[in-house]
Scaffold this motif. Sequence first.
Motif, PDB file in Angstrom:
ATOM      1  N   ASP B 130       0.832  -1.207   0.000  1.00 14.32           N
ATOM      2  CA  ASP B 130       0.000   0.000   0.000  1.00 14.32           C
ATOM      3  C   ASP B 130       0.867   1.258   0.000  1.00 14.32           C
ATOM      4  O   ASP B 130       0.581   2.215  -0.738  1.00 14.32           O
ATOM      5  CB  ASP B 130      -0.934  -0.026   1.213  1.00 14.32           C
ATOM      6  CG  ASP B 130      -2.022  -1.070   1.063  1.00 14.32           C
ATOM      7  OD1 ASP B 130      -3.144  -0.724   0.668  1.00 14.32           O
ATOM      8  OD2 ASP B 130      -1.740  -2.259   1.304  1.00 14.32           O
ATOM      9  N   ASP B 131       1.898   1.264   0.830  1.00 15.01           N
ATOM     10  CA  ASP B 131       2.799   2.423   0.843  1.00 15.01           C
ATOM     11  C   ASP B 131       3.449   2.601  -0.527  1.00 15.01           C
ATOM     12  O   ASP B 131       3.573   3.726  -1.028  1.00 15.01           O
ATOM     13  CB  ASP B 131       3.898   2.238   1.902  1.00 15.01           C
ATOM     14  CG  ASP B 131       3.420   2.604   3.303  1.00 15.01           C
ATOM     15  OD1 ASP B 131       2.192   2.603   3.528  1.00 15.01           O
ATOM     16  OD2 ASP B 131       4.268   2.881   4.164  1.00 15.01           O
ATOM     17  N   GLY B 138      -0.700   6.977  -5.974  1.00  9.31           N
ATOM     18  CA  GLY B 138      -1.701   7.582  -5.104  1.00  9.31           C
ATOM     19  C   GLY B 138      -2.866   6.637  -4.833  1.00  9.31           C
ATOM     20  O   GLY B 138      -2.805   5.445  -5.142  1.00  9.31           O
ATOM     21  N   GLN B 139      -3.933   7.193  -4.260  1.00  5.66           N
ATOM     22  CA  GLN B 139      -5.060   6.347  -3.845  1.00  5.66           C
ATOM     23  C   GLN B 139      -5.796   5.760  -5.044  1.00  5.66           C
ATOM     24  O   GLN B 139      -5.732   6.289  -6.155  1.00  5.66           O
ATOM     25  CB  GLN B 139      -6.048   7.174  -3.019  1.00  5.66           C
ATOM     26  CG  GLN B 139      -5.565   7.469  -1.601  1.00  5.66           C
ATOM     27  CD  GLN B 139      -6.673   8.052  -0.725  1.00  5.66           C
ATOM     28  OE1 GLN B 139      -7.821   8.147  -1.125  1.00  5.66           O
ATOM     29  NE2 GLN B 139      -6.294   8.433   0.482  1.00  5.66           N
ATOM     30  N   ARG B 140      -6.504   4.684  -4.787  1.00  6.09           N
ATOM     31  CA  ARG B 140      -7.446   4.156  -5.772  1.00  6.09           C
ATOM     32  C   ARG B 140      -8.630   3.573  -5.027  1.00  6.09           C
ATOM     33  O   ARG B 140      -8.612   3.457  -3.797  1.00  6.09           O
ATOM     34  CB  ARG B 140      -6.810   3.156  -6.713  1.00  6.09           C
ATOM     35  CG  ARG B 140      -6.491   1.810  -6.132  1.00  6.09           C
ATOM     36  CD  ARG B 140      -6.074   0.862  -7.241  1.00  6.09           C
ATOM     37  NE  ARG B 140      -6.844  -0.382  -7.189  1.00  6.09           N
ATOM     38  CZ  ARG B 140      -6.836  -1.291  -8.140  1.00  6.09           C
ATOM     39  NH1 ARG B 140      -6.160  -1.105  -9.254  1.00  6.09           N
ATOM     40  NH2 ARG B 140      -7.517  -2.406  -8.025  1.00  6.09           N
ATOM     41  N   ASP B 141      -9.673   3.233  -5.753  1.00 10.57           N
ATOM     42  CA  ASP B 141     -10.924   2.856  -5.084  1.00 10.57           C
ATOM     43  C   ASP B 141     -11.048   1.357  -4.828  1.00 10.57           C
ATOM     44  O   ASP B 141     -12.060   0.904  -4.295  1.00 10.57           O
ATOM     45  CB  ASP B 141     -12.134   3.365  -5.886  1.00 10.57           C
ATOM     46  CG  ASP B 141     -12.147   2.824  -7.299  1.00 10.57           C
ATOM     47  OD1 ASP B 141     -11.226   2.053  -7.649  1.00 10.57           O
ATOM     48  OD2 ASP B 141     -13.070   3.174  -8.062  1.00 10.57           O
ATOM     49  N   LYS B 142     -10.045   0.589  -5.201  1.00  6.84           N
ATOM     50  CA  LYS B 142     -10.085  -0.857  -4.930  1.00  6.84           C
ATOM     51  C   LYS B 142      -8.799  -1.288  -4.225  1.00  6.84           C
ATOM     52  O   LYS B 142      -7.720  -0.781  -4.548  1.00  6.84           O
ATOM     53  CB  LYS B 142     -10.227  -1.640  -6.247  1.00  6.84           C
ATOM     54  CG  LYS B 142     -11.612  -1.530  -6.878  1.00  6.84           C
ATOM     55  CD  LYS B 142     -11.609  -2.097  -8.268  1.00  6.84           C
ATOM     56  CE  LYS B 142     -11.427  -3.610  -8.282  1.00  6.84           C
ATOM     57  NZ  LYS B 142     -11.505  -4.132  -9.691  1.00  6.84           N
ATOM     58  N   PRO B 143      -8.906  -2.234  -3.300  1.00  5.01           N
ATOM     59  CA  PRO B 143      -7.701  -2.719  -2.627  1.00  5.01           C
ATOM     60  C   PRO B 143      -6.730  -3.365  -3.608  1.00  5.01           C
ATOM     61  O   PRO B 143      -7.118  -3.802  -4.693  1.00  5.01           O
ATOM     62  CB  PRO B 143      -8.240  -3.774  -1.645  1.00  5.01           C
ATOM     63  CG  PRO B 143      -9.688  -3.472  -1.498  1.00  5.01           C
ATOM     64  CD  PRO B 143     -10.133  -2.894  -2.805  1.00  5.01           C
ATOM     65  N   CYS B 178      -6.997   2.726  -0.269  1.00  7.99           N
ATOM     66  CA  CYS B 178      -8.312   3.349  -0.518  1.00  7.99           C
ATOM     67  C   CYS B 178      -8.607   4.467   0.484  1.00  7.99           C
ATOM     68  O   CYS B 178      -9.707   5.020   0.480  1.00  7.99           O
ATOM     69  CB  CYS B 178      -9.419   2.308  -0.447  1.00  7.99           C
ATOM     70  SG  CYS B 178      -9.283   0.981  -1.642  1.00  7.99           S
ATOM     71  N   GLY B 179      -7.675   4.750   1.357  1.00  6.23           N
ATOM     72  CA  GLY B 179      -7.863   5.843   2.302  1.00  6.23           C
ATOM     73  C   GLY B 179      -8.093   5.427   3.744  1.00  6.23           C
ATOM     74  O   GLY B 179      -8.180   6.288   4.620  1.00  6.23           O
ATOM     75  N   ALA B 180      -8.209   4.141   3.999  1.00  3.73           N
ATOM     76  CA  ALA B 180      -8.406   3.682   5.380  1.00  3.73           C
ATOM     77  C   ALA B 180      -7.109   3.870   6.177  1.00  3.73           C
ATOM     78  O   ALA B 180      -6.021   3.772   5.613  1.00  3.73           O
ATOM     79  CB  ALA B 180      -8.814   2.217   5.392  1.00  3.73           C
ATOM     80  N   PRO B 181      -7.223   4.119   7.477  1.00  8.43           N
ATOM     81  CA  PRO B 181      -6.003   4.284   8.281  1.00  8.43           C
ATOM     82  C   PRO B 181      -5.211   2.987   8.419  1.00  8.43           C
ATOM     83  O   PRO B 181      -3.992   3.016   8.604  1.00  8.43           O
ATOM     84  CB  PRO B 181      -6.525   4.760   9.636  1.00  8.43           C
ATOM     85  CG  PRO B 181      -7.955   4.340   9.675  1.00  8.43           C
ATOM     86  CD  PRO B 181      -8.444   4.354   8.262  1.00  8.43           C
TER      87      PRO B 181
END
Lengths: 194, 196
Positions: B130-131, B138-143, B178-181
């Motif tokens: 993820d890092d 950058g972010q995306r909407d799927k794991p 996806c933006g989760a901590p």
Amino acid sequence: MAIDREKIIGDLSRLYISGDENGLIPAYGVLLQQMPASFWNNFTSRILTTAPDELTEAAEMLLENAAAECGYYTGYGIVQSEEFKAVVMPMVEERPADILRGLYGVFGAWGWADAEVVELEPARRMVVHARHYYEAKTPNISRPCAYMVRGVSRAFMDLAYGGPYPNGLGRFRCQQTMGIEVGDPYGEFVVTPQ
Amino acid sequence: MKTTSWNQYSELTSAGATVGFEPVCHFDRELKQHSVGGEQSVVHCHHYITLFTQMASDAEHLDGPMHLTDAAAESFYRVLKRYIATRGITLIPDRIAVAEAYFSFCGLGKIRFVCCGESAVATLSRSHIDDGWLRRWGQRDKPVNYMGAGFIKAALAVTFDLSDWQDIRVTESASIVCGAPESEFTASWRMERHGD
């Protein structure tokens, strides 16, 4: 002093790495990880044996490209590192050719392969021979499949002769002309301009 | 020897574990090969794994994510199985601790397991993939952590002596990318029972 690949491998292979308090390995400007070689080979085998014939070439290109990006960005970080400056740079007489040869010491120290530059025409042609590369153990593939060695080799040539970093990636290509995985005693990789 | 009470429906974690992952690391000067815990090991960077992951994601119609998960499960299972077997590690908290420590040793991030009956939740407070993905794209909407799912399958199969990691279902229910901590995986399986 000429490049002493065995000394480089001996010195740098002692630098065992493992995750920090966050379980991460930040080094050379990237995040590193160390995993079983079989993981990479297993995925390569699975994706290539699943892909229909018309997608095989594209899949092979993506596998090689992943290694090229790894080799280019991590290779640059390695050359800038204190370890490289301490171990390899004192041996460098001719830039960038000796730096390129020195990078193949790192290649061995990281466990990718016992690889060395056997021919070099600066900016025109490089021939690399590689022994014991882990991709030779890729299951169920009956053709040359050292995509990692190919990608990293052309990336190293990009670093040496492709122009100022970070705009030199993709200036060279690599052809695998021999392979342990197809019965040859070693793998041969020929890098030339695109 | 029977392992500890995996069939109790209380939470099992690595709390109280008495062991960690302290593998024998070796470099073969002749072959130029590293081994960790008896398995050939190689160092790569986040560019490499994220591009493999992107390739798997783009090849969803060819089961690309599943291939990455299965490749990871197969490889990590072998390392973990050998490690606990050679050291005679039978206690569940110890086995969980070994898996958690091995994950971090590899540079894959920080993972914690909470197991209960035939299910588990694995939480990643840090994740190499993820890092790495966030650094590149950058972010995306799927794991994207298909490899992590494979590690979790391997870890749970070894921890609970399951005969086949393929019988473990793992879903990434929250994702750092996806933006989760934290990333969170839920896993479930069925233990083999006499008479099944």
